[in-house]
Design a protein around this motif. Structure first.
Motif, mmCIF file in Angstrom:
data_model
loop_
_atom_site.group_PDB
_atom_site.id
_atom_site.type_symbol
_atom_site.label_atom_id
_atom_site.label_comp_id
_atom_site.label_asym_id
_atom_site.label_seq_id
_atom_site.Cartn_x
_atom_site.Cartn_y
_atom_site.Cartn_z
ATOM 1 N N THR A 280 -19.195 11.691 -37.939
ATOM 2 C CA THR A 280 -18.758 12.981 -38.940
ATOM 3 C C THR A 280 -17.284 13.024 -38.939
ATOM 4 O O THR A 280 -16.588 13.427 -39.813
ATOM 5 N N ALA A 316 -21.256 22.157 -46.017
ATOM 6 C CA ALA A 316 -21.154 21.416 -44.972
ATOM 7 C C ALA A 316 -20.631 22.051 -43.659
ATOM 8 O O ALA A 316 -21.254 21.956 -42.419
ATOM 9 N N VAL A 319 -23.740 23.827 -42.072
ATOM 10 C CA VAL A 319 -24.525 22.810 -41.285
ATOM 11 C C VAL A 319 -23.747 22.794 -40.077
ATOM 12 O O VAL A 319 -24.500 22.829 -38.771
ATOM 13 N N GLU A 339 -32.135 21.311 -41.272
ATOM 14 C CA GLU A 339 -32.494 20.589 -42.284
ATOM 15 C C GLU A 339 -32.533 21.169 -43.817
ATOM 16 O O GLU A 339 -32.057 20.448 -44.714
ATOM 17 N N THR A 342 -28.803 21.240 -44.809
ATOM 18 C CA THR A 342 -28.557 20.003 -45.165
ATOM 19 C C THR A 342 -28.918 19.653 -46.689
ATOM 20 O O THR A 342 -28.337 18.947 -47.641
ATOM 21 N N GLU A 346 -26.709 18.489 -49.801
ATOM 22 C CA GLU A 346 -26.878 17.655 -50.488
ATOM 23 C C GLU A 346 -26.852 18.196 -52.106
ATOM 24 O O GLU A 346 -26.455 17.477 -52.969
ATOM 25 N N LEU A 381 -22.806 13.403 -45.627
ATOM 26 C CA LEU A 381 -24.108 14.183 -45.847
ATOM 27 C C LEU A 381 -25.078 13.151 -44.848
ATOM 28 O O LEU A 381 -26.156 13.925 -44.480
ATOM 29 N N PHE A 384 -25.169 14.168 -41.327
ATOM 30 C CA PHE A 384 -25.853 15.684 -41.229
ATOM 31 C C PHE A 384 -27.427 15.513 -41.148
ATOM 32 O O PHE A 384 -28.133 16.026 -40.578
ATOM 33 N N ARG A 385 -28.022 14.524 -42.238
ATOM 34 C CA ARG A 385 -29.277 14.354 -42.340
ATOM 35 C C ARG A 385 -29.995 13.758 -41.240
ATOM 36 O O ARG A 385 -30.879 14.005 -40.646
ATOM 37 N N SER A 388 -30.160 16.311 -38.301
ATOM 38 C CA SER A 388 -31.206 17.222 -38.344
ATOM 39 C C SER A 388 -32.451 16.544 -38.111
ATOM 40 O O SER A 388 -33.250 17.246 -37.527
#
Length: 415
Positions: A280, A316, A319, A339, A342, A346, A381, A384-385, A388
């Protein structure tokens, strides 16, 4: 004479303030400061016990070898203490053996010392000995001094054997103290590393999105973002070191058998999260390069696009803020919140894409910044997904394991 405070007084007060904060942190929570005090205390205890055994009980000629060895192998984990002690004992035995072989063959003269030095230094380069390699030459030189001070061969053999014995005693006492007296168990070290990286990410994003919301940033601003993103390499290395130290702290550690440590979710999930955070930060570095490039694009479409992009970066940052408070005791609600955030990020990314469609901005044209920035946002993204999802799986596994243990406990109590 002036009544004001001098620069020296101000400097002293600053030092005292730093010392006071250091002691407050050491007394308040378990961190680096308390680890330092713990190592000092345990090293002092190990050195004292080794001195008592070598000087009082054995009446050794060179009793300092024992406490020196006990302190030398006192490490941040029990596993590392054992590994370093084995390497250290091997280095000492090698150095003494070199001196014994050459001393009895050639005698205690200058040429013998030169040969001992050359061979001991060469053996010390052996990678198996690691950081203890220089101890080969150190042991050989002490052995040479001990050898020359003795008059008979029997005394020389006894003196050389005593060096090895004292080193073994010191290492044994050092390991025993490290195991029996508050053995270091660094379950939370992995969390601290993740929190540190997440703080860096959150702070950087928090500085970026308000500027983008106001328009096109100037060169100094985007250059500063790029520099900050490029400097994260050292922090990433420290975070990985903290994770490896946490994993090492389990090996040979009796505290991990205690009931309160059995529910720990393990380090595999944290390792995945740390890898995702590393990627990231690299994505953010690439993103800052894209923003730096966006200054070259003129037109009324760039401002609205950057405002949409600012909203994505703000989401972001939310998160990243969750990861700054990562805690294994509340991992499941944190993973669920991660979650949801995120999903919000998105949606903001989708708004960015929609903006490019409404204004017919080309995402395929490499001369335009839009496609690059949308790509970096998508990659960010995805990380991050992934993070999570990993944390949610780890938290759910820990919950199931905890429930099974409680069920077994109730069954055993009822039986």
């Amino acid at each position: 004479m002036s009544g004001g405070r001098t620069t020296a007084d101000q400097t002293d007060q600053g030092r005292f303030a730093l010392m006071a904060r250091w002691w407050r942190r050491a007394l308040a929570y378990d961190g680096d400061e308390r680890d330092t005090l713990r190592i000092i205390g345990k090293s002092t205890l190990a050195a004292t016990l080794a001195w008592l055994v070598s000087y009082v009980a054995l009446d050794a000629r060179s009793p300092a070898f024992a406490p020196f060895s006990a302190v030398l192998i006192m490490q941040v984990t029990v596993y590392r203490s054992v590994v370093q002690s084995l390497r250290y004992v091997g280095a000492v035995v090698a150095g003494v053996a070199v001196q014994a072989a050459l001393g009895f063959l050639a005698g205690p003269d200058l040429l013998t010392f030169v040969l001992v030095a050359v061979i001991a230094l060469a053996i010390g380069r052996w990678q198996v000995l690691g950081a203890q390699g220089p101890q080969v030459a150190t042991a050989a030189f002490f052995a040479f001094a001990t050898y020359t001070s003795a008059s008979a061969d029997s005394q020389r053999l006894r003196a050389l054997g005593e060096i090895v014995l004292l080193v073994l005693i010191g290492c044994a006492i050092g390991i025993a103290v490290n195991v029996l007296v508050a053995p270091p168990l660094r379950y939370r070290g992995a969390e601290y590393g993740i929190r540190g990286l997440a703080h860096t990410l959150k702070d950087l994003l928090a500085d970026m999105y308000p500027v983008l919301a106001e328009g096109v940033p100037d060169q100094d601003t985007t250059g500063g973002w790029r520099s900050r993103a490029a400097r994260t390499g050292g922090m990433i290395g420290q975070a990985w070191w903290g994770l490896e130290t946490s994993k090492e702290s389990l090996y040979l550690n009796p505290r991990r058998l205690l009931r309160r440590y059995r529910g720990h979710p393990g380090f595999q999930g944290y390792e995945s999260v740390l890898g995702a955070l590393e990627r990231t930060l690299y994505q953010v570095a690439a993103l800052t390069r894209g923003l730096d490039r966006s200054r070259e694009e003129e037109g009324e479409a760039l401002g609205p696009f950057l405002r949409r992009y600012a909203a994505f970066l703000e989401a972001a940052g939310e998160v990243a803020a969750v990861l700054t408070t990562l805690d294994e005791t509340t991992l499941l609600p944190q993973a669920k919140r991660l979650e949801r955030l995120t999903d919000d990020a998105e949606a903001r990314r989708d708004d960015v894409v929609q903006e490019t469609r409404e204004r017919s901005l080309s995402l395929a044209d490499p001369s335009m910044p839009y496609g690059i920035l949308v790509t970096e946002a998508t990659r960010l993204l995805e990380e991050f997904r992934y993070t999570s999802r990993v944390l949610l799986e780890v938290a759910q596994d820990a919950e199931r394991s905890s429930g099974e243990r409680k069920q077994r406990g109730r069954s055993a109590g009822g039986g």
